[in-house]
Design a protein around this motif. Structure first.
Motif, mmCIF file in Angstrom:
data_model
loop_
_atom_site.group_PDB
_atom_site.id
_atom_site.type_symbol
_atom_site.label_atom_id
_atom_site.label_comp_id
_atom_site.label_asym_id
_atom_site.label_seq_id
_atom_site.Cartn_x
_atom_site.Cartn_y
_atom_site.Cartn_z
ATOM 1 N N VAL A 1 -11.418 46.203 51.035
ATOM 2 C CA VAL A 1 -12.669 46.704 50.475
ATOM 3 C C VAL A 1 -13.765 45.681 50.733
ATOM 4 N N CYS A 2 -14.785 46.051 51.481
ATOM 5 C CA CYS A 2 -15.962 45.200 51.696
ATOM 6 C C CYS A 2 -15.586 43.781 52.115
ATOM 7 N N GLY A 3 -14.653 43.634 53.003
ATOM 8 C CA GLY A 3 -14.248 42.316 53.476
ATOM 9 C C GLY A 3 -13.247 41.607 52.579
ATOM 10 N N MET A 4 -12.927 42.185 51.445
ATOM 11 C CA MET A 4 -11.913 41.604 50.558
ATOM 12 C C MET A 4 -10.577 42.283 50.832
ATOM 13 N N VAL A 5 -9.512 41.554 50.602
ATOM 14 C CA VAL A 5 -8.176 42.136 50.697
ATOM 15 C C VAL A 5 -7.582 42.092 49.301
ATOM 16 N N LEU A 6 -7.329 43.276 48.757
ATOM 17 C CA LEU A 6 -6.753 43.401 47.421
ATOM 18 C C LEU A 6 -5.321 43.908 47.532
ATOM 19 N N VAL A 7 -4.542 43.644 46.493
ATOM 20 C CA VAL A 7 -3.166 44.136 46.439
ATOM 21 C C VAL A 7 -2.996 44.933 45.158
ATOM 22 N N ASP A 8 -2.480 46.133 45.299
ATOM 23 C CA ASP A 8 -2.180 46.993 44.155
ATOM 24 C C ASP A 8 -0.878 46.479 43.530
ATOM 25 N N THR A 9 -0.983 45.876 42.361
ATOM 26 C CA THR A 9 0.181 45.242 41.741
ATOM 27 C C THR A 9 1.221 46.253 41.271
ATOM 28 N N GLN A 10 0.806 47.456 40.955
ATOM 29 C CA GLN A 10 1.777 48.467 40.525
ATOM 30 C C GLN A 10 2.681 48.873 41.688
ATOM 31 N N LEU A 11 2.093 49.079 42.858
ATOM 32 C CA LEU A 11 2.901 49.398 44.043
ATOM 33 C C LEU A 11 3.782 48.208 44.431
ATOM 34 N N PHE A 12 3.217 47.010 44.346
ATOM 35 C CA PHE A 12 3.946 45.794 44.684
ATOM 36 C C PHE A 12 5.167 45.635 43.773
ATOM 37 N N ASP A 13 4.961 45.785 42.454
ATOM 38 C CA ASP A 13 6.056 45.649 41.490
ATOM 39 C C ASP A 13 7.135 46.709 41.705
ATOM 40 N N LYS A 14 6.723 47.938 41.959
ATOM 41 C CA LYS A 14 7.688 49.020 42.185
ATOM 42 C C LYS A 14 8.516 48.748 43.433
ATOM 43 N N PHE A 15 7.863 48.267 44.490
ATOM 44 C CA PHE A 15 8.567 47.942 45.728
ATOM 45 C C PHE A 15 9.593 46.836 45.489
ATOM 46 N N LEU A 16 9.201 45.806 44.730
ATOM 47 C CA LEU A 16 10.145 44.727 44.415
ATOM 48 C C LEU A 16 11.359 45.267 43.652
ATOM 49 N N ASP A 17 11.110 46.089 42.640
ATOM 50 C CA ASP A 17 12.202 46.648 41.842
ATOM 51 C C ASP A 17 13.130 47.530 42.672
ATOM 52 N N ASP A 18 12.547 48.371 43.511
ATOM 53 C CA ASP A 18 13.346 49.319 44.288
ATOM 54 C C ASP A 18 14.152 48.662 45.402
ATOM 55 N N ASN A 19 13.641 47.574 45.971
ATOM 56 C CA ASN A 19 14.259 47.024 47.176
ATOM 57 C C ASN A 19 14.969 45.684 47.020
ATOM 58 N N PHE A 20 14.670 44.940 45.984
ATOM 59 C CA PHE A 20 15.223 43.595 45.892
ATOM 60 C C PHE A 20 16.052 43.334 44.639
ATOM 61 N N ARG A 21 16.075 44.256 43.704
ATOM 62 C CA ARG A 21 16.839 44.027 42.479
ATOM 63 C C ARG A 21 18.332 44.129 42.792
ATOM 64 N N GLU A 22 19.088 43.153 42.296
ATOM 65 C CA GLU A 22 20.534 43.167 42.469
ATOM 66 C C GLU A 22 21.183 43.853 41.289
ATOM 67 N N GLU A 23 22.298 44.498 41.556
ATOM 68 C CA GLU A 23 23.053 45.154 40.490
ATOM 69 C C GLU A 23 23.687 44.087 39.593
ATOM 70 N N SER A 24 23.799 44.386 38.342
ATOM 71 C CA SER A 24 24.419 43.468 37.391
ATOM 72 C C SER A 24 25.924 43.421 37.613
ATOM 73 N N SER A 25 26.479 42.223 37.565
ATOM 74 C CA SER A 25 27.931 42.085 37.742
ATOM 75 C C SER A 25 28.652 42.064 36.404
ATOM 76 N N LEU A 26 27.909 42.257 35.312
ATOM 77 C CA LEU A 26 28.515 42.217 33.976
ATOM 78 C C LEU A 26 29.190 43.521 33.588
ATOM 79 N N LEU A 27 28.890 44.583 34.276
ATOM 80 C CA LEU A 27 29.459 45.888 33.908
ATOM 81 C C LEU A 27 30.845 46.078 34.435
#
Length: 86
Positions: A60-86
């Motif tokens: 936007v107008c020479g600035m680069v912004l990051v949508d934190t909601q999309l960023f957080d969702k991507f992290l959760d969906d792709n990098f979260r490891e399954e719990s080994s406690l179950l």
């Protein structure tokens, strides 16, 4: 009278202000790309790479912004490891 402030005190005051500004709920939707590593515990290049993969980069107008909601969702969906406690 003004008191003498040591450089370290000034840096601590500045860092405290920055952290409060980033944790402000009004700013939580979009952050500047250069500020991402201050909010997320990762380096600049890793943050940039993940933000691009998530499709969270907005230019936007020479600035680069990051949508934190999309960023957080991507992290959760792709990098979260399954719990080994179950």
């Amino acid at each position: 009278m003004a008191r003498n402030i040591e450089i370290q005190e000034l840096e601590e005051m500045e860092n405290e202000k920055i952290i409060k500004q980033y944790m402000n709920p009004g700013r939580s939707k979009y952050i500047r790309q250069v500020d991402g590593p201050k909010v997320y515990p990762m380096g600049r290049h890793s943050f940039d790479k993940i933000a691009r993969q998530a499709g969270a980069v907005i230019k936007v107008c020479g600035m680069v912004l990051v949508d934190t909601q999309l960023f957080d969702k991507f992290l959760d969906d792709n990098f979260r490891e399954e719990s080994s406690l179950l």
